[in-house]
Structures are given as structure tokens and as C-alpha cells.
Design a protein around this motif. Structure first.
Motif, PDB file in Angstrom:
ATOM      1  N   ASP A 140     -28.702   3.979  27.417  1.00  0.00           N
ATOM      2  CA  ASP A 140     -27.916   4.168  26.235  1.00  0.00           C
ATOM      3  C   ASP A 140     -26.408   4.521  26.827  1.00  0.00           C
ATOM      4  O   ASP A 140     -25.530   4.112  26.141  1.00  0.00           O
ATOM      5  CB  ASP A 140     -28.651   5.280  25.300  1.00  0.00           C
ATOM      6  N   LYS A 177     -34.611  12.259  21.385  1.00  0.00           N
ATOM      7  CA  LYS A 177     -34.618  11.271  22.674  1.00  0.00           C
ATOM      8  C   LYS A 177     -34.120   9.846  22.255  1.00  0.00           C
ATOM      9  O   LYS A 177     -33.900   8.971  23.139  1.00  0.00           O
ATOM     10  CB  LYS A 177     -36.239  11.168  23.061  1.00  0.00           C
ATOM     11  N   LYS A 219     -27.737  -2.872  22.984  1.00  0.00           N
ATOM     12  CA  LYS A 219     -28.741  -2.280  23.913  1.00  0.00           C
ATOM     13  C   LYS A 219     -30.297  -2.320  23.466  1.00  0.00           C
ATOM     14  O   LYS A 219     -30.436  -1.862  22.536  1.00  0.00           O
ATOM     15  CB  LYS A 219     -28.074  -1.079  24.432  1.00  0.00           C
ATOM     16  N   GLY A 274     -33.405   7.828  30.605  1.00  0.00           N
ATOM     17  CA  GLY A 274     -32.885   7.565  29.266  1.00  0.00           C
ATOM     18  C   GLY A 274     -31.370   7.160  29.507  1.00  0.00           C
ATOM     19  O   GLY A 274     -30.587   6.852  28.355  1.00  0.00           O
TER      20      GLY A 274
END
Ligand code: ADP
Ligand code: ASP
Ligand code: MG
Length: 464
Positions: free
Chosen positions: A208, A263, A5, A205
Motif C-alpha cells: 500500500d 490492516k 494496487k 503490508g
């Protein structure tokens, strides 16, 4: 097989995508590539949605046009003219569609969560086309996939929950055959769709999380999170001056750090990996030779005199103090308190209780008024904005009973509003004023991770 990723900064411009091509090209194992939107694009799409909602159609279209241009410029990294033309056509088609959506929404001056998802998804829908074309151009047979055909979710727009079983079936039918043929599939993260084909997103986010869901569904040997730092660091580099890389973490440590503000990993990322024990590796796409952080079920060295694995902070929180009006912790009081948070779908980060009161922190303030009003029906309630969580995480907290005290003593003199050690005893968490958070982080970091602090710490222990 493995999942690779690449986050927004790893695909932010032509040079960055060039590095991605090299990293993917060097890997010999079958691999699924998951990409984020180019950095800043998700924010820009949200801004376009906001402008449309305000009825400023011209400004919203202008924002879309700027994004269109930025993506068009990326096509220079494809040298083969025919391939470049077809990438350009795909980009043009995507942005024409987006412009149509934004134009229509600006007319009605209304952007529902469902429409907002339809808009923000374009970032990942465009980036995966670019990366797939760049890989092809470098001689790696690859195939672009539409995330909406792959990741099945519920209809909670903006924070959709995956349907693991349905997604696994799609992975089996759509991804496995490509891998078997030696192709490199490329898919956007963050984006999914309901069974009725409405576009959804997993929350900020969330790429992920997509990578981990795909990795689990494909029983990957490893899930790699390529980003712009050397791995999980001992503290947030935006708060502490010189954090170090943590070479190894357990799933529990990584989850707690992610949840409490690191983060670099979306908090849900570890979850899909846990069941199958799939290692997760955090790597730097700008320094692919750096070893990164390896996250596995267990880690060595949980005993001894060391400190926590890392520290984290989560800022801009609200603390709510709730005291039973009956002066006694009446039977059923806690249940009533938490039912209120459940009704408002607001998750609580830290909880501490005394005999007659409960304190909690929340970061989602959308329902604050409603929550407070309902709590006031049976409790005295006060709340304070501008709070932060600072937490130290490490397996060692479980085995070394002195460690929690050492953490707290490093914070001496700072007013602590709440202190909590989780049931797992893998973290110790304090809540303090947001303005004190940087000082608290600096002090903890100096005490446990910096050379100047470490010897005196050891000396203090020796004389204890
Ligand atoms: P990506 O676009 O690759 O998903 P993110 O911006 O989401 O990257 O996450 C990487 C960033 O996370 C880093 O640049 C860093 O500023 C921040 N960060 C916060 N805490 C940590 C930590 N403990 N370790 C590493 N990075 C952290
Ligand atoms: N592009 C999305 C975001 O900026 C998802 C991600 O990058 O993980 O939040
Ligand atoms: Mg990220």
C-alpha cells in the motif's frame, strides 16, 4: 493518471488475476499497476528463511519448490504459447536464483536482515511478472518493471524508509515514458533497493505504501487500493460480526484507523497522498461495482449527532508503567524516558501521564529487556503483557464534546488501564486487557453502528 494496487488476495490464484485483468482493462485512464505477492507467499518465504537459518537446507529448498510450483501453475492464465513460455522461463529463473540463495544461507546457518529481504522480495518480483503477462495476453499492452530499480530506500532492512526525491526521479525516467506510450506498467509493491542496489522491503503490508509513494511521485489523480473487503469497515471484520462500509473518510481518520489496527491500509499509506491531496480509494476486487471508501483531505458532515467514523483495535501489546523515583515529576523526566525508547528504536503507541508517572504501550517487544533496564536507572518500572488498544476515530470527536463520554460510557464495567484523547481530538483511545478487547469492540459497534443500538442511543440523547 491513477495508481491501482492489488493486494495478495486479489492476485491469489488464476481466477483472481483474471478479475484484476478485467478491472485494469475497464479503466480508461493511464495507470500504473502495483501488485503484492500472491497471498500467503510472503509468509512462506519468511518460513523458508527461518528454515535456512536453522540449517535445515532440505526443508528450506522444499518450501521454495512448493512456491515455484504454485507460481508455475499460474502461467495457465496466459494463452499465447510463446508468451506463456517466456513467463515460465522468467519464473523458473527467479526460483532457481532463490533456491541458490536459500541453499547457501542454510550452509552458513545465518540469515541477516539483508538476506531476509533478498528472500522475501521474490514474492513481489514473481507476482508482477505474472500480472503483466496476463494483461498482455488480454490485449493490454503492458510492461513489467523491477521495483528495485524504482523505489529507492535507506538500508534499514525489513523496515526501509523511502528516499522520495530519488524515487521520484526514477519514476520520471522509467514510468512516465511508458505511460506516455499508452503502456500499463506493472511493478511489485513492498520491495525497493538502496542506492548501492541492495534489496530492501518496507515492512509487512508495505505494498500500500509503495502504491502511495508512486502515486505521489507521479502526481496521480487517485490511488486505488484493491483488496478483499468492500472498503474501510466500521470495525475489523475478524473481531466484530457485521461491520459496515464507511463511504468516506478524511486523511486523518484513515491514518489513525490504519495506525490503530485497520490492516486494510498500511499505516504509512496516507502520508504521501496528504501533501498533494491525492484521493485514496479502497475497493473490492471481488466486487468491483461496489463504491468502496473514498479518503480525501476533508469530509462532509463532521457535526450533528452522529458517532465516530469507525473503531479499531490493536492487540497483543505491552503496557509499561514508569514512575519517577524522586516522587515528583522532576524536570527532564519525560525527556529521559522517551530518549530510552528512541535509543532502542521502539515506537510508543499510547502515552498517558500523571504527576509522577508515565504509562506507555509498545507492540515491538524485541528490546523490552534493554528498555526496562535503562529506565530502572532513574524510575520504578513495571510492565504487563496481554494488553490491547481500542479506539474510536472520527472528525466528529473534535466538534461534539459529548462524544468522548458516550464512547466511554459504552465501555462501562470494563477495566480500563489507560485513557487518552489525542491532540488532534479525532480519536479517543483506551487501553485494556487483550481478553476484553472483543467485548469492547462489540459494545462500541452496537452502540454506534448497529440498528438495534442506534435508536436507543438517540433516545438516551433525547432524554439527556
Ligand atoms: P491485501 O492483501 O489486499 O493488502 P490485507 O489483508 O492487508 O489485504 O487487508 C485487508 C483485510 O484487513 C481485510 O480482509 C480485513 O480482514 C482486515 N481489516 C481489519 N480492519 C479492517 C477495517 N476496519 N476495514 C476493512 N478491513 C479491515
Ligand atoms: N507481500 C507483503 C506482505 O505480505 C506486502 C503486502 O502484501 O503489502 O506483507
Ligand atoms: Mg495489505
Amino acid at each position: 493518471m491513477i495508481v491501482m494496487k492489488f493486494g495478495g488476495t486479489s492476485v491469489k490464484d488464476v481466477e483472481a488475476v483474471g478479475r484484476v485483468v478485467q478491472v485494469v482493462g475497464r479503466e480508461r485512464r493511464p495507470r500504473l499497476v502495483v501488485v503484492s505477492a500472491l497471498s500467503g507467499v510472503t509468509d512462506a518465504l519468511l518460513e523458508a528463511a527461518r528454515l535456512a537459518e536453522q540449517g535445515d537446507g532440505a526443508a528450506a529448498r522444499q518450501a521454495v519448490k512448493a512456491l515455484h510450483r504454485r507460481h508455475e501453475e499460474m502461467t495457465v492464465l496466459v494463452r499465447a504459447t510463446e508468451r506463456r513460455a517466456s513467463l515460465l522461463a522468467a519464473i523458473d529463473a527467479l526460483f532457481a536464483e532463490l533456491e541458490g540463495i536459500v541453499r547457501a544461507l542454510a550452509v552458513v546457518e545465518e540469515v541477516s536482515p539483508r538476506s531476509k529481504d533478498a528472500i522475501v522480495a521474490f514474492g513481489e518480483l514473481a507476482s508482477c511478472r505474472i500480472v503483466a503477462a496476463a494483461l498482455e495476453d488480454a490485449g493490454l499492452a503492458s510492461r513489467w518493471l523491477d521495483a528495485r530499480a524504482l523505489l529507492v530506500t535507506d538500508a534499514q532492512h525489513g523496515a526501509a524508509l523511502p528516499d522520495r526525491k530519488a524515487t521520484d526521479e526514477r519514476l520520471r525516467s522509467l514510468v512516465r515514458p511508458l505511460l506516455a506510450d499508452g503502456l500499463v506498467p506493472v511493478v511489485g509493491g513492498f520491495v525497493g533497493a538502496t542506492p548501492a542496489r541492495l534489496t530492501t522491503t518496507l515492512g509487512r503490508g508495505g505494498s500500500d505504501f509503495s502504491a502511495a509513494l508512486f502515486g505521489a511521485g507521479l502526481a496521480a489523480d487517485e490511488i486505488q487500493i484493491w483488496t478483499d473487503v468492500d472498503g474501510m469497515l466500521t470495525a475489523d471484520p475478524r473481531v466484530v460480526a457485521a461491520p459496515r462500509v464507511v463511504p468516506q473518510l478524511s486523511f486523518d481518520e484513515a491514518s489513525e484507523l490504519a495506525y490503530f489496527g485497520a490492516k486494510v491500509l498500511h499505516p504509512a499509506t496516507i502520508l504521501p497522498a496528504v501533501g498533494l491531496g491525492i484521493p485514496v480509494r479502497i475497493l473490492n476486487s471481488q466486487r468491483p461495482e461496489a463504491p468502496g471508501t473514498l479518503i480525501t483531505r476533508t469530509v462532509e458532515g463532521g457535526d450533528g449527532d452522529g458517532g465516530p467514523a469507525a473503531i479499531a483495535c490493536k492487540r497483543g501489546l505491552i503496557r509499561i508503567d514508569i514512575a519517577s523515583t524522586r516522587m515528583l515529576m522532576a524536570y527532564g523526566f519525560l525527556r529521559r524516558v522517551f530518549e530510552v525508547f528512541e535509543r532502542f528504536r521502539t515506537s510508543v503507541d499510547v502515552v498517558t501521564t500523571s504527576e509522577v508517572s508515565v504509562s506507555v504501550t509498545i507492540d515491538d517487544r524485541r528490546s523490552l529487556e534493554g528498555i526496562v533496564a535503562e529506565l530502572r536507572a532513574f524510575a520504578d518500572v513495571s510492565h504487563e503483557d496481554g494488553m490491547a488498544i481500542v479506539c474510536a476515530v472520527g472528525e466528529r470527536l473534535r466538534t461534539d464534546s459529548r462524544l468522548a463520554t458516550r464512547v466511554l460510557s459504552a465501555l462501562e464495567g470494563l477495566p480500563l488501564a489507560m485513557v487518552s484523547q489525542g491532540g488532534s481530538r479525532k480519536n479517543i483511545t483506551v487501553v485494556l486487557r487483550d481478553a476484553d478487547a472483543p467485548a469492547a469492540m462489540e459494545r462500541l459497534h452496537r452502540r454506534f453502528f448497529e440498528d438495534e443500538g442506534a435508536p436507543s442511543e438517540r433516545a438516551a440523547l433525547a432524554t439527556a
